[in-house]
Design an enzyme around this catalytic site. Structure first.
Site, PDB file in Angstrom:
ATOM      1  CG  ASP A  26      -1.822   1.322   1.334  1.00  0.00           C
ATOM      2  OD1 ASP A  26      -2.318   1.597   0.223  1.00  0.00           O
ATOM      3  OD2 ASP A  26      -1.867   1.668   2.491  1.00  0.00           O
ATOM      4  CD  GLU A  83      -4.819   1.052  -2.815  1.00  0.00           C
ATOM      5  OE1 GLU A  83      -5.761   2.229  -2.729  1.00  0.00           O
ATOM      6  OE2 GLU A  83      -4.524   0.667  -1.762  1.00  0.00           O
ATOM      7  CG  ASP A 125      -0.760   3.201   6.430  1.00  0.00           C
ATOM      8  OD1 ASP A 125      -1.345   3.823   5.133  1.00  0.00           O
ATOM      9  OD2 ASP A 125      -0.710   4.090   7.205  1.00  0.00           O
TER      10      ASP A 125
END
Length: 173
Positions: free
Chosen positions: A8, A67, A139
């Site tokens: 991420d 991502e 996160d």
């Protein structure tokens, strides 16, 4: 057995999550955050690169999932996020890992069942799916969600490929 590293990305905090696939099930190996200092952007990008490289060395993943950048209200933030993402991808490519990318909506859909899920829902489902004793920070949970999304997507593609090979003239055997 394969190991998937999910990322991420962020210019200040980059989450990572590592899962191992054994007998068609995901097992938790590790997660955490790469926190950069408040220096100039090039220095922070190097910290992201070095941090991801270190995680790759430690866990020796077979696959890398990250991502995709979303369109932020602030163009400067989106550009910095894209650069941090690029630093992580370069670390993966240098380690000869295949790179897969997923949108936030795809990740939430795979983990929670709805593309509009809140961060807390992702954290809850990651904790549940991986049978964790404690909830990971946001996160790290998002990064584990990226890895889970990649696993689910890969499983779906394998099933579809299997169906395609057992099909003759549009009929399944």
């Amino acid at each position: 057995m394969s190991i998937i590293l999910g990322i991420d990305p962020g210019s200040r905090i980059t989450g990572y999550g590592v899962i191992r696939i054994v007998a068609g099930k995901a097992e938790y190996l590790g997660s955490g955050c790469i926190r950069t200092d408040f220096g100039e952007l090039p220095s922070r990008l190097k910290q992201v690169y070095d941090g991801v490289s270190e995680i790759i060395t430690q866990f020796k993943p077979d696959e890398f999932a990250i991502e995709r950048v979303f369109m932020a209200r602030n163009a400067d933030s989106a550009l910095k996020l894209g650069q941090a993402r690029g630093s992580a991808i370069v670390a993966a490519v240098n380690a000869l890992l295949p790179v897969s990318e997923y949108s936030a909506t795809q990740i939430k859909q795979a983990v929670v069942g709805t593309g509009g899920a809140a961060k807390e829902q992702v954290q809850h489902m990651v904790t549940h799916l991986l049978k964790l004793s404690a909830t990971p920070q946001a996160d790290a949970a998002d990064a584990l969600g990226v890895a889970i999304c990649h696993f689910h997507t890969r499983q779906s593609l394998i099933k579809m490929a299997g169906r395609a090979t057992s099909s003759v003239r549009g009929r399944y055997r």
